[in-house]
Structure formats: C-alpha cells, structure tokens
Enzyme design. Structure first.
Site, PDB file in Angstrom:
ATOM      1  N   HIS A 195       0.809  -1.220   0.000  1.00 49.59           N
ATOM      2  CA  HIS A 195       0.000   0.000   0.000  1.00 49.59           C
ATOM      3  C   HIS A 195       0.842   1.270   0.000  1.00 49.59           C
ATOM      4  O   HIS A 195       0.450   2.274  -0.595  1.00 49.59           O
ATOM      5  CB  HIS A 195      -0.952   0.011   1.205  1.00 49.59           C
TER       6      HIS A 195
ATOM      7  N   LYS B  44       6.049   5.486  -1.120  1.00 55.31           N
ATOM      8  CA  LYS B  44       6.912   6.268  -0.229  1.00 55.31           C
ATOM      9  C   LYS B  44       8.374   6.191  -0.639  1.00 55.31           C
ATOM     10  O   LYS B  44       9.194   6.985  -0.167  1.00 55.31           O
ATOM     11  CB  LYS B  44       6.746   5.800   1.215  1.00 55.31           C
TER      12      LYS B  44
ATOM     13  N   HIS C 245       2.474  10.201  -2.809  1.00 51.90           N
ATOM     14  CA  HIS C 245       2.926   8.813  -2.734  1.00 51.90           C
ATOM     15  C   HIS C 245       1.878   7.789  -3.184  1.00 51.90           C
ATOM     16  O   HIS C 245       2.254   6.747  -3.726  1.00 51.90           O
ATOM     17  CB  HIS C 245       3.495   8.486  -1.340  1.00 51.90           C
TER      18      HIS C 245
ATOM     19  N   HIS D 131      -5.991   4.222  -0.365  1.00 50.75           N
ATOM     20  CA  HIS D 131      -6.018   3.973   1.077  1.00 50.75           C
ATOM     21  C   HIS D 131      -5.930   5.249   1.905  1.00 50.75           C
ATOM     22  O   HIS D 131      -6.112   5.198   3.132  1.00 50.75           O
ATOM     23  CB  HIS D 131      -4.927   2.976   1.488  1.00 50.75           C
ATOM     24  N   HIS D 132      -5.681   6.399   1.267  1.00 48.37           N
ATOM     25  CA  HIS D 132      -5.712   7.678   1.994  1.00 48.37           C
ATOM     26  C   HIS D 132      -6.941   8.522   1.637  1.00 48.37           C
ATOM     27  O   HIS D 132      -7.024   9.682   2.033  1.00 48.37           O
ATOM     28  CB  HIS D 132      -4.441   8.485   1.728  1.00 48.37           C
TER      29      HIS D 132
ATOM     30  N   ASP E 136      -4.412   0.366   8.537  1.00 47.85           N
ATOM     31  CA  ASP E 136      -3.146   1.101   8.552  1.00 47.85           C
ATOM     32  C   ASP E 136      -3.155   2.161   9.646  1.00 47.85           C
ATOM     33  O   ASP E 136      -2.169   2.349  10.367  1.00 47.85           O
ATOM     34  CB  ASP E 136      -2.920   1.731   7.179  1.00 47.85           C
TER      35      ASP E 136
END
Length: 253
Positions: free
Chosen positions: A100, A104, A129, A155-156, A184
């Site tokens: 995920h 980064k 990212h 996922h953000h 997370d």
C-alpha cells in the site's frame, strides 16, 4: 462401369489412426497450456516478490523493522473476512495490502521523517505517494496487481471526501482501500515511529472511534472495535513470529 465399394477395413484403420492423432494433438495442447500457465504463475510470483521487497525497502525508511507491512496484510485479510467478504477476496487483499505504501520510496526523507506538521509544500510532496505507488504497480491484468494498485491509490481517501489524491467519498472508495486505510491507521498508532512512541491500544481505539464516519467507513470501524481483542492478538502474534515472504507470496491465479 462397376461401382467401387468402400473398403470397410481401410476406413476402420484410417479412423483409428485419425483418432489417435487427434488425441495426441489434444494431449500436446493440454501440456502446452499447463506449461504456459505455470510459466505465467512463476513470472507473477517473481513480480510479486520483487514488489514486496521494494515495499519493504520503502518501509525500512519509516519503520526499522519492516513488520508493519506484514501486519497490514494479515489484519486486512482478517477484517475483510469479518466484513463478510469471500475468502478469495480476503486472501488476495492479504497479498496486496503490504504494497500500500510502496510509493513512499519516492518521498524524500526530509518529508517522510519530519516530526512536526508539514508545510503546504511538504504536504503536496507527501500526498503524491499514492500516485507514485499506483504508477509503480502499473496497470497489470493480473488481479492481484490490479488490487494492489487500487489499494495504493485509495487507502488515503476519506469517507467524508476530504482525503487524497482523488477526494473520493463513501462507497465510491473501493472496499480494498477502505479496509487497508482503517487497518493502517490503527496499526500505525500502536507502533513506535521515529517521531513518537507507540500509543496504547485503548487510546488508538478511541481515536479510531472519533474518526468513525469521517475518515473511515463506520461499519469497518465498528467491526474493529467489536473484534479488537482478536485483531490485537493477531498483531501480537505477528510481532512475536513475523511471517516470511513465503507466507505472503503464494501461487497467483
């Protein structure tokens, strides 16, 4: 002029030979098909292994143990099952979720490891990212890598639409991204970071509850809180006996 009658014996011999030849061709095609599928599985497995190692390299920059990505995989699988998803979906998510934060790898340490609040410019860098991760994972036709790219990209995102990079809201956010996002968040709060110590589980659960219906899918938050003891036990088991890559890199359909 006499009519030539078919030679029944000759026809029988021909039919048997044609049948044998056809069976041989079918057998060869079946073998070639199996060998092709095996080769594709081996390529996909090697691809998965390489991407997991790149994910681990990215994680080492933010977590000196690298176990976080393993926990995310197994905890995402557990939450997917608690949410009533098919085992096939949950198992694929276990393999996809550790990738995920692969994006980064493209974020400078000065931003990634900064202990305080980001400036607007630093926030823009950090918020790239998910896009970097989705680009690394590519637009593969293999279902696992399609899911991994989807997770990296979403996922953000936030349930209320205030997330990034696309500002999706509610169920417009893929379930895979919603599950990995909430897992997370909880796991990151309960682990030591370079800029703060781990928070107690009770405080992390409280912070999770505060984000119910804001950052995270309320149904998923409820499931984590309801099954917190089980999920925390799973986390501690992974901390005690970290899984190997072989536990994550399995045969890919």
């Amino acid at each position: 002029m006499p009519v030539l009658m078919p030679d029944e014996h000759s026809n029988k011999v021909f039919d048997e030979a044609a049948t044998a030849q056809m069976e041989c061709i079918i057998a060869d095609l079946g073998r070639m098909y199996r060998e092709r599928n095996q080769a594709l599985r081996e390529v996909a497995r090697a691809h998965h292994d390489a991407l997991l190692r790149l994910s681990l390299a990215a994680e080492f920059r933010d977590d000196d143990t690298g176990v976080h990505i393993m926990r995310i995989g197994f905890m995402a699988e557990a939450l997917a099952l608690l949410a009533g998803q098919p085992r096939s979906f949950a198992q694929m998510l276990r393999r996809a979720a550790p990738m995920h934060d692969i994006g980064k790898i493209g974020v400078p340490d000065a931003v990634l490891k900064k202990p305080g609040a980001y400036t607007p410019e630093e926030r823009q860098v950090m918020n790239k990212h998910p896009l970097i991760g989705a680009e690394i994972l590519g637009r593969s036709r293999v279902p696992l890598f399609k899911m991994a790219a989807e997770v990296a990209m979403t996922h953000h995102e936030r349930w209320d639409g205030g997330g990034y990079p696309m500002g999706l809201a509610g169920e417009a956010i893929p379930l895979s991204g919603r599950i990995v996002g909430v897992v997370d968040f909880f796991d990151a709060l309960t682990m030591d970071r370079c800029y703060r110590p781990a928070l107690p589980d009770e405080r992390a659960l409280q912070m999770l509850q505060e984000q119910r219906g804001l950052a995270f899918d309320p149904k998923l938050v409820d499931l984590i809180i309801e099954h917190a003891e089980t999920l925390i036990a799973l986390r501690e088991h992974i901390n005690k006996e970290p899984p190997s890559f072989e536990d994550l890199v399995e045969a890919i359909d």
